[in-house]
Design an enzyme around this catalytic site. Structure first.
Site, PDB file in Angstrom:
ATOM      1  N   GLY A 101       0.788  -1.226   0.000  1.00  0.00           N
ATOM      2  CA  GLY A 101       0.000   0.000   0.000  1.00  0.00           C
ATOM      3  C   GLY A 101       0.817   1.272   0.000  1.00  0.00           C
ATOM      4  N   GLY A 102       2.067   1.184  -0.443  1.00  0.00           N
ATOM      5  CA  GLY A 102       2.902   2.378  -0.526  1.00  0.00           C
ATOM      6  C   GLY A 102       3.544   2.793   0.783  1.00  0.00           C
TER       7      GLY A 102
ATOM      8  CE  LYS B 168      -0.758  -1.178  -8.539  1.00  0.00           C
ATOM      9  NZ  LYS B 168      -1.162  -2.606  -8.441  1.00  0.00           N
TER      10      LYS B 168
ATOM     11  CD  GLU C 235       2.077  -5.013  -8.037  1.00  0.00           C
ATOM     12  OE1 GLU C 235       2.919  -4.151  -7.728  1.00  0.00           O
ATOM     13  OE2 GLU C 235       0.868  -4.923  -7.737  1.00  0.00           O
TER      14      GLU C 235
ATOM     15  CB  ILE D  40      13.988   0.176 -12.756  1.00  0.00           C
ATOM     16  CG1 ILE D  40      14.657  -1.071 -12.153  1.00  0.00           C
ATOM     17  CG2 ILE D  40      13.948   0.102 -14.273  1.00  0.00           C
ATOM     18  CD1 ILE D  40      16.114  -1.240 -12.514  1.00  0.00           C
TER      19      ILE D  40
ATOM     20  NE  ARG E 158      -3.598  -7.117  -1.719  1.00  0.00           N
ATOM     21  CZ  ARG E 158      -3.559  -6.196  -2.676  1.00  0.00           C
ATOM     22  NH1 ARG E 158      -4.462  -6.216  -3.644  1.00  0.00           N
ATOM     23  NH2 ARG E 158      -2.627  -5.266  -2.691  1.00  0.00           N
TER      24      ARG E 158
ATOM     25  CD  GLU F  78      13.575  -4.105  -5.382  1.00  0.00           C
ATOM     26  OE1 GLU F  78      13.255  -5.280  -5.558  1.00  0.00           O
ATOM     27  OE2 GLU F  78      12.854  -3.147  -5.703  1.00  0.00           O
TER      28      GLU F  78
ATOM     29  NE  ARG G 175      -6.884   1.852  -7.953  1.00  0.00           N
ATOM     30  CZ  ARG G 175      -6.101   1.123  -7.152  1.00  0.00           C
ATOM     31  NH1 ARG G 175      -6.020   1.452  -5.869  1.00  0.00           N
ATOM     32  NH2 ARG G 175      -5.408   0.102  -7.616  1.00  0.00           N
TER      33      ARG G 175
END
Length: 455
Positions: free
Chosen positions: A164-165, A237, A275, A203, A293, A200, A339
């Protein structure tokens, strides 16, 4: 088939699951907090039972109360939807111990793929490309500085148990690293009770591409194509579409094959999403995470593939084989989802709960769907997520889908609360979005600065 399932969620996803179950001839039990007594999912389900006060921790996250509700009503299975307990392996195990089927993957697989560090290790074993990064958990700033020097800046700090960020920070150089690491770690500890981080290489620029997969207990795994989820704000998103304009036939085959390989490697059952980050300049893609999920954006995949993902979830949990094989899956046209949130985009997207005094949802024509739990007179409680609806359109091609979405948003009328409908309309009409010329940085770095100048 199950006689009765309990939906351990609220809002539009609870309504979505109730409708799918009813079409399968399965009875439903809704749970609700005291704040949701008049919610639509409570009215639509065959039975409804209160599981606690308004606070999520005392109701929708209260495992004991939810399991007690399942036992009391005779529910044979629990569908967790998304959010809340949907990726909680402890809850999945408790369901198993009580002989109640959890409609999702096993707790073991959830642990394996829900933890980002474990997931990276498994993907490396499976031969799925991953971004350069730390090999295990990172707990201190000294460790972070050393690893960042080895892989090179810019980097992304991510909470190992995150979602969820939450617990995510972009770091451009060593000067930014220590304060960013401490902030992200504190946020992760508060949100997930786990401050473990990993690192990470970033990118950038990149496309956020995800592949919908389905697996059953007989070992069948299929994909339902990809979604482009690059239009994001603060790692959340905002708009999704399928297929992605950034992917050609060859790359599509490669990325979907990698997703199926990933799911097969962990013997995945039920619905899930792999993802990836796509580097458009090189055409290389990298595993980012797996969502174990159903996802908010699943309707765009249902439109282009013709497969009802929620019904497949229920069938698979019942022990059935997938109703379709990969060779039977065909993709048609283009789908887009917006959304709709009760929030004020002009005031830093502040939530806007309150009573809906009038509501008109767009309708008419082929290829238009609105998933919502709203109705005129409903009071949106301030305790939960601000999303009130999803507008999903399908066209023969991307241009038709874009025009249909514009038409739908122009018709969408809600009074009593502030929403992001106008914001979404401007976004879907932006020349860059219309041209498909965007990446994960576009909304925050290009669109929003211009949008916020307007008044």
């Amino acid at each position: 088939m199950f006689n009765k399932i309990l939906i351990a969620n609220r809002g539009e996803i609870a309504v979505r699951i109730i409708r799918a179950a009813r079409e399968l001839g399965v009875g439903t039990v809704a749970i609700y907090s005291t704040a949701d007594r008049d919610a639509l999912h409570v009215h639509l389900a065959d039975e409804a039972i209160c599981v606690g006060p308004a606070r999520s921790t005392e109701s929708y996250l209260n495992m004991n109360n939810i399991l007690s509700a399942a036992v009391a009503t005779g529910a044979q299975a629990i569908h967790p939807g998304f959010g809340f307990l949907s990726e909680n392996s402890k809850f999945a195990r408790l369901c198993e111990e009580m002989n109640i089927k959890f409609i999702g993957p096993s707790a073991k697989v959830m642990d394996m793929m829900g933890d980002k560090i474990n997931a990276r290790a498994e993907m490396i074993k499976a031969g799925v490309p991953v971004t350069p990064g730390s090999e295990g958990e990172v707990h201190t700033t000294d460790e972070a500085v050393k690893i960042a020097e080895e892989i090179g800046y810019p980097i992304m700090l991510k909470a190992s148990a995150g979602g969820g960020g939450k617990g995510i920070r972009k770091v451009n150089n060593v000067e930014e690293l220590v304060p960013a690491f401490e902030a992200a770690q504190a946020e992760a500890q508060a949100a997930f009770g786990n401050g473990a981080m990993f690192i990470e290489r970033m990118i950038f620029p990149a496309r956020h591409i995800e592949v919908q997969i389905l697996g059953d207990s007989q070992g069948n795994v299929i994909h339902l194509g990809e979604r482009d989820c690059s239009l994001q704000r603060n790692n959340q998103k905002v708009l999704e579409e399928s297929p992605s304009v950034a992917i050609g036939h060859t790359l599509r085959n490669e990325i979907t094959a990698a997703a199926v390989k990933a799911a097969q490697h962990v013997s995945y059952e039920n619905a899930g999403t792999i993802e990836f980050l796509l580097d458009e300049s090189s055409g290389k893609f990298y595993f980012m995470e797996m969502n174990t999920r159903v996802q908010v954006e699943h309707p765009v995949t249902e439109f282009v593939s013709g497969v009802d993902i929620v019904k497949e979830q229920i069938r698979v949990a019942n022990g059935n084989e997938l109703s379709v094989k990969q060779k039977d899956v065909t993709f048609s046209g283009h789908a887009i989802e917006c959304r709709i949130n009760a929030e004020n985009p002009k005031f830093n997207f502040a939530p806007s709960p309150g009573k809906i005094t009038n509501l008109f949802l767009p309708s008419g024509g082929v290829g238009l769907r609105v998933d919502s739990a709203m109705y005129s007179g409903y009071s949106i409680p301030p305790y939960y997520d601000s999303m009130i609806a999803k507008v999903i359109v399908h066209g023969e091609n991307r241009f038709e889908a874009l025009m249909k979405m514009q038409r739908a948003l122009l018709e969408f009328d809600v009074e009593g609360v502030i929403t992001n409908v106008d914001f979404q309309l401007e976004l879907i009409s932006d020349p860059h979005v219309v041209a498909g010329d965007y990446d994960t940085s576009f909304l925050g770095n290009v669109f929003l600065p211009e949008y916020q100048k307007e008044d």
